[in-house]
Design an enzyme around this catalytic site. Structure first.
Site, PDB file in Angstrom:
ATOM      1  N   LYS A 161       0.687  -1.199  -0.110  1.00  0.00           N
ATOM      2  CA  LYS A 161       0.038  -0.112   0.039  1.00  0.00           C
ATOM      3  C   LYS A 161       1.060   1.276   0.095  1.00  0.00           C
ATOM      4  CE  LYS A 161      -4.308  -1.623   1.501  1.00  0.00           C
ATOM      5  NZ  LYS A 161      -5.380  -2.100   2.701  1.00  0.00           N
TER       6      LYS A 161
ATOM      7  N   ARG B 197      -3.543  -9.895   5.004  1.00  0.00           N
ATOM      8  CA  ARG B 197      -3.947  -9.948   3.677  1.00  0.00           C
ATOM      9  C   ARG B 197      -3.051  -9.538   2.957  1.00  0.00           C
ATOM     10  NH1 ARG B 197      -5.908  -6.507  -0.159  1.00  0.00           N
ATOM     11  NH2 ARG B 197      -7.530  -7.427  -1.604  1.00  0.00           N
TER      12      ARG B 197
HETATM   13  C1  8Y7 Z   1      -7.959  -4.642   2.396  1.00  0.00           C
HETATM   14  C2  8Y7 Z   1      -8.904  -5.239   1.770  1.00  0.00           C
HETATM   15  C3  8Y7 Z   1      -8.148  -4.284   0.035  1.00  0.00           C
HETATM   16  C4  8Y7 Z   1      -7.719  -4.272   3.608  1.00  0.00           C
HETATM   17  C5  8Y7 Z   1      -9.541  -5.993   3.807  1.00  0.00           C
HETATM   18  C6  8Y7 Z   1      -5.488  -3.171  -1.585  1.00  0.00           C
HETATM   19  C7  8Y7 Z   1     -10.145  -5.614  -0.469  1.00  0.00           C
HETATM   20  C8  8Y7 Z   1      -6.833  -2.595  -1.709  1.00  0.00           C
HETATM   21  N1  8Y7 Z   1      -7.688  -3.832   1.067  1.00  0.00           N
HETATM   22  N2  8Y7 Z   1      -9.874  -5.953   2.630  1.00  0.00           N
HETATM   23  N3  8Y7 Z   1      -9.284  -4.989   0.468  1.00  0.00           N
HETATM   24  N4  8Y7 Z   1      -8.435  -5.103   4.453  1.00  0.00           N
HETATM   25  N5  8Y7 Z   1     -10.368  -6.503   4.821  1.00  0.00           N
HETATM   26  O1  8Y7 Z   1      -4.449  -2.383  -1.739  1.00  0.00           O
HETATM   27  O2  8Y7 Z   1      -6.844  -3.650   4.185  1.00  0.00           O
HETATM   28  O3  8Y7 Z   1      -5.235  -4.191  -1.465  1.00  0.00           O
HETATM   29  S1  8Y7 Z   1      -7.940  -3.629  -1.610  1.00  0.00           S
END
Ligand code: 8Y7
Length: 293
Positions: free
Chosen positions: A235, A269
């Site tokens: 990020k 994640r």
């Molecule tokens: C997150 C996410 C994304 C996060 C959860 C990216 C779908 C943006 N970020 N879901 N999703 N937490 N729970 O840069 O931080 O991966 S998308």
């Protein structure tokens, strides 16, 4: 055993599978959006998802140590355009079906849409991951009907404009109060309390300073009695800290994942699954949480 560990449920019931929360887990990011920056277009062929390519990618992630696969059909990057319900179903449901038929893994569905929640649960999904914390019309009822665990994430605003000028009076208190209120709403709607995960939502309507303050307070979130999920992989906050482009943020992402787990996160994640799995094994071993031969 720490207080946070004893308060948080020991496991999640993910459809037919149980996720043991005594050790941390790696959730692998799999985008099925044609505009995804990490995809490179390989997953799409003639407008449709190439399910064989998808399954090869998922198999590799599982071999590298992922126990959850997060499938997303709506880009939630800052500035991303919204997607129709039909389009999201068309992207996500075939992917869930193909993965569920082939692999012993918990499929997490990154969606805010009731039809996607219902459809993917019917096809074998094991967790609902909603960046809008089930606030879209019908999403809460749909999630409750599935009986699956839900990850409630905090976001200020919507992806198209959330990074314009995010403001908070007290970022930690506001994010915590929002998440606890959503958890209570979920419980009232019939979702078992021990099937709720919380996520402060790094990068979703937050400045660099907001993100840093939240990360420094992560253990407070882990002490709320719900398993915490953290997504910081690649990020922009890591770009701001290191000065690196998105493709060169793996080391920064791995360190952040290790620190998140050290501060009590149960699921991280990530895009770089093998490297993160190594890092979490080292954290567990050095903290004495894992039996060694
Ligand atoms: C997150 C996410 C994304 C996060 C959860 C990216 C779908 C943006 N970020 N879901 N999703 N937490 N729970 O840069 O931080 O991966 S998308």
């Amino acid at each position: 055993m720490t207080l946070a560990t004893s308060l948080c449920p020991p496991q999640l019931r993910c459809g037919g599978r149980v996720l043991d929360l005594r050790n941390p887990h790696v959730m692998a990011v799999v985008n099925v959006t044609p505009d995804s920056f990490s995809d490179g277009g390989q997953l799409h062929w003639g407008g449709a998802i190439a399910l064989d390519v998808l399954c090869e990618r998922v198999e590799a992630f599982i071999e590298q140590g992922a126990t959850l696969i997060d499938i997303g059909g709506e880009s939630t990057r800052p500035g991303a355009a919204p997607v129709s319900e039909q389009e999201e179903c068309d992207r996500v449901l075939p992917a869930v079906e193909a993965i569920a038929a082939r692999f012993d893994v918990v499929i997490s569905v990154d969606t805010s849409t009731a039809a996607v929640i219902r459809g993917s649960a019917d096809l074998g999904a094991g967790l609902i991951n909603d960046v809008r914390a089930l606030q879209r019309p019908g999403a809460l009822a749909a999630a409750a009907q599935t009986g699956l665990p839900v990850c409630l994430m905090h976001m200020q605003g919507e992806p198209d404009s959330m990074q314009a000028d995010p403001r908070y009076r007290d970022i930690v208190a506001e994010v915590r109060d929002f998440l606890l209120a959503r958890a209570a709403t979920c419980e009232a709607a019939g979702i078992a309390r021990d099937q709720v995960l919380l996520d402060p939502g790094f990068g979703f309507g937050k400045s660099l300073n907001h993100n840093l303050t939240l990360f420094r307070s992560l253990s407070q979130f882990a002490e709320l009695g719900f398993p915490v999920l953290v997504g910081v992989s690649r990020k922009s906050m890591l770009g701001a800290i290191t000065g690196r482009e998105v493709g060169d943020r793996m080391p920064a992402s791995v360190v952040a994942a290790a620190l998140a787990v050290e501060r009590g996160a149960k699921i991280v994640r990530v895009h770089d699954v093998a490297e993160t799995a190594d890092a979490l094994a080292v954290v567990s071993a050095l903290n004495g949480l894992m039996e060694r031969p």
